[in-house]
Every structure is written in C-alpha cells, then in structure tokens.
Design an enzyme around this catalytic site. Structure first.
Site, PDB file in Angstrom:
ATOM      1  N   ASP A  34       7.523  10.840  -2.866  1.00 47.30           N
ATOM      2  CA  ASP A  34       6.743   9.863  -3.640  1.00 47.30           C
ATOM      3  C   ASP A  34       6.428  10.365  -5.049  1.00 47.30           C
ATOM      4  OD1 ASP A  34       6.562   8.491  -1.137  1.00 47.30           O
ATOM      5  OD2 ASP A  34       4.744   9.602  -0.630  1.00 47.30           O
ATOM      6  N   GLU A  65       5.745  -1.659  -0.720  1.00 46.34           N
ATOM      7  CA  GLU A  65       4.841  -0.593  -1.152  1.00 46.34           C
ATOM      8  C   GLU A  65       5.382   0.028  -2.439  1.00 46.34           C
ATOM      9  OE1 GLU A  65       4.808   2.240   2.096  1.00 46.34           O
ATOM     10  OE2 GLU A  65       6.890   2.794   1.788  1.00 46.34           O
TER      11      GLU A  65
HETATM   12  O1  FUB Z   1       4.298   9.276   1.796  1.00 46.09           O
HETATM   13  C1  FUB Z   1       3.635   8.369   2.633  1.00 46.09           C
HETATM   14  C2  FUB Z   1       4.039   6.978   2.339  1.00 46.09           C
HETATM   15  O2  FUB Z   1       5.444   6.831   2.543  1.00 46.09           O
HETATM   16  C3  FUB Z   1       3.855   6.540   0.921  1.00 46.09           C
HETATM   17  O3  FUB Z   1       2.524   6.287   0.566  1.00 46.09           O
HETATM   18  C4  FUB Z   1       4.750   5.381   0.904  1.00 46.09           C
HETATM   19  O4  FUB Z   1       5.004   4.853  -0.363  1.00 46.09           O
HETATM   20  C5  FUB Z   1       5.969   5.928   1.594  1.00 46.09           C
HETATM   21  O5  FUB Z   1       6.796   6.639   0.737  1.00 46.09           O
END
Ligand code: FUB
Length: 363
Positions: free
Chosen positions: A48, A258
C-alpha cells in the site's frame, strides 16, 4: 538537462539500484519473466505505498505486512499489521532505506489493531502520518500522528479524527495549499456499514447492495488548517461513466472498492482506486478535488496477490506508479512494494500498465 536525466536515466538507474539493494534474492526473482519490476526492499514485507518527496528525497509510507496467523477471509482477517516503518530513497533511486518503527499500535490509546494503508503530508515544519486502525469496538477509524522528521518517530493524537471511519486515507494538497483527505474501502474496510451516516454492523456484509443501484462511493473532506481534523462535513465522491451515469454496484471492473488516490496533471484531477475483487487499478478524471469524476480506464492490470494498491508521484518530469505485489512471498498478506514509470498521453489518458505477466487479464 535535469528533465532529460530523469526521463532517460532514472528508470534505468532505479532498476539497477532496486536489484542491487535486494541482492541475490532479487537476482533470482528477477529471472522470473512474470514480474516486470523488482521489490524495493526485502528486509521487511511492505504494501500500500504512498510516495511523497520531502527534503529532496522520496519517502514511502507503506503498510508493514507481518505473519500473524490470521485465516484469510473477505474482511481482511489476514492483514493484522501492528506498526509502520517508513521507506526512503534518493531521487535517483539510490540509498534505499528502511527506517526504524515510526509508530506502533500500542502507542495509540484508541487503536486496538489493524494498521492498514497509511499516507503522509507536510505543513509548516511538521510531518503528518494518517492511518486507519480498528478501535476497541472493532470499528475502523482514521488517526493522525505528527513528527518533525518525515520518517518519524510519530506522536499520535489521543483520539481518532472526529467523524472519521473506514480505511485507506490519502491526503492531497492542492496548488493553493488546501489539503483534502480521501478515504474509504468496502468489505473489510466497512464503508458499506456507513451508508446511513452512522455505523450499522448489520449493513450489508459485503457490498451486496442491489446490483442495479449506484456503487458505494469513496469519501472526501477538507482538512482543518492544523491538518488534524476534518474541517467540513464528509462528502461522497461521484464516479460516473462517460454518459454521466453513476457506476453501478454490479460493474465490478469499474466500481470503487478501496485505495483512493489523487494526483493532478495539467489542471486535471485524477482519482485512481482499486476495484478489489477484479484486482484492477482504475482511474477517473475531474476538474476539481470533489469531482464528479468520469471513469477513464485501467491504470494497472492485476498484480500477483489479491490486493492492488498504489500511489503516483512526479519526480522531475517523470511520473512514477508505486504499487505492490507478492513476488517475494507468494502470499496475499505478505506483500512487497515496487515502482515503475508511466506517462500521460497528449489527450490526458493513461495507457493501462501491465506490471505482472502471469495473469490472463484481457487487455
Ligand atoms: O493492507 C491492508 C489493506 O489491503 C489495505 O488497507 C487495502 O487497501 C488493501 O491493500
């Protein structure tokens, strides 16, 4: 001259340095033709990535993946991260560093678990780390921590940001100095539990709304002058198709899942995001920070691993995409950060990037 250096030599130098910083492991992995780029670091697992230039150096604020034994499920039970370690490197890709722990979940009075994707910003001598975590009631909130150094250590605010919820904060500072926080994620990111403005644990457990209804949308709020709170009511960010209609819940290749991220190019705002279960990064454009944004296409095709989460950064005249995959571990919850270059076409579009050749994605 500066620009020419960046556009021609930096990508080459970066690949060389990335390879050498990872040593023999990377040389072996790099022989795998499925992967176009090499992991930035191999000492720890990172994911991320939110990249920024501070003090003439690139700082990467990433999740620090660990093996916690959590069984993989649709709510992200397998992502149980407990701290943040900032990465940094020179603008030419040399001197890659993994900094000591900058913030631990145990340091944050309100946070119980799940230090997921962070971001950072700078204002008036202070560096701000924005991060999601679950509180004692297992509700995701957003926190802020401050430091006088980009790599920390960071001192957390004692409470989460007021009225904050869900995950994946990304802070964009516009040319006029206004700062905006974008955030949100469905499924494990809990955005679907906030559709009525307050937390409802019985909200749809996935985003199983009505397929023909508009998809759940990312959120935005302008930040206060001190960068610590929202300065206005949270708004939803519309993502429309080219006919001006909302992207629908059933449109899994295009709907927001997301990882919202904003960059600006020649006056246009680019909102990019993950489509989650179709594993794409998509992008949409608008003429102001709040949108509406019009869907334009795919930014990055699926990587190896379930998640696809990124940031963009301009270094000199060259744009970079920071992203992650699972090249080192082969496991969805143990990821590694990478980067590559991209361009905006004359008409402002971005060609879909292909950073992994093992998928049968259909472009
Ligand atoms: O790293 C945990 C979660 O996985 C992140 O917050 C999301 O965007 C996904 O990459």
């Amino acid at each position: 001259m500066f620009n020419k250096f960046f556009s021609i030599f930096l990508p080459l130098l970066v690949v060389f340095v990335s390879m050498s910083s990872c040593g023999q492991l990377s040389e072996q992995l790099n022989s795998n033709p499925d992967f176009l780029n090499t992991p930035l670091v191999s000492e720890i697992f990172t994911a991320d990535p939110s990249a920024h230039i501070f003090n003439n150096r690139i700082y990467i604020y990433a999740s620090h993946d660990i093996e916690s034994g959590g069984i993989e499920d649709d709510s992200g039970n397998h992502f149980n991260m407990i701290d943040y370690q900032v990465l940094s490197m020179n603008l030419d890709g040399s001197d890659v560093r993994v900094h000591p722990v900058g913030l631990s979940v145990d340091d944050v009075p309100w946070a119980k678990s799940k230090f997921w994707a962070p971001d950072a910003a700078y204002k008036d001598g202070t560096y701000y780390l924005y991060y999601p975590a679950k509180d004692a009631d297992n509700i995701f909130r957003l926190g802020v921590a401050t430091s006088d150094k980009p790599e920390g250590p960071f001192t957390p605010q004692p409470e989460p940001m007021k009225d904050s919820y869900s995950i994946d904060p990304a802070v964009f500072v516009d040319d006029d100095g206004s700062a905006y926080i974008y955030y949100g994620g469905i499924w494990g990111g809990q955005l679907q539990r906030w559709e009525n403005g307050s937390y409802d644990e019985n909200g749809s457990l996935k985003d199983m709304g009505i397929p023909e209804n508009p998809a759940i949308l990312p959120r935005i709020a302008k930040l206060s002058d001190d960068m610590l709170e929202f300065s206005e009511e949270v708004k939803q960010i519309e993502i429309l198709d080219k006919d001006g209609n909302p992207i629908l819940t059933k449109d899994l290749d295009r709907r927001f899942f997301e990882a919202p991220w904003i960059h600006k190019h020649k006056g246009t705002y680019y909102l990019s995001y993950s489509t989650g279960d179709t594993h794409l990064l998509a992008y949409a454009t608008g003429d102001n920070p709040y949108g509406p944004f019009t869907y334009q296409g795919v930014l990055n095709e699926p990587v190896q691993g379930w998640t696809n989460h990124h940031s963009t950064l301009k270094v000199g005249d060259q744009w970079f995409l920071f992203y992650h995959d699972t090249e080192i571990s082969g496991k969805t919850h143990l990821r590694n950060v990478k980067f590559t270059t991209f361009i905006h076409n004359e008409d402002g579009t971005i060609d879909p990037m292909k950073t992994y050749f093992g998928s049968d994605w259909r472009f």
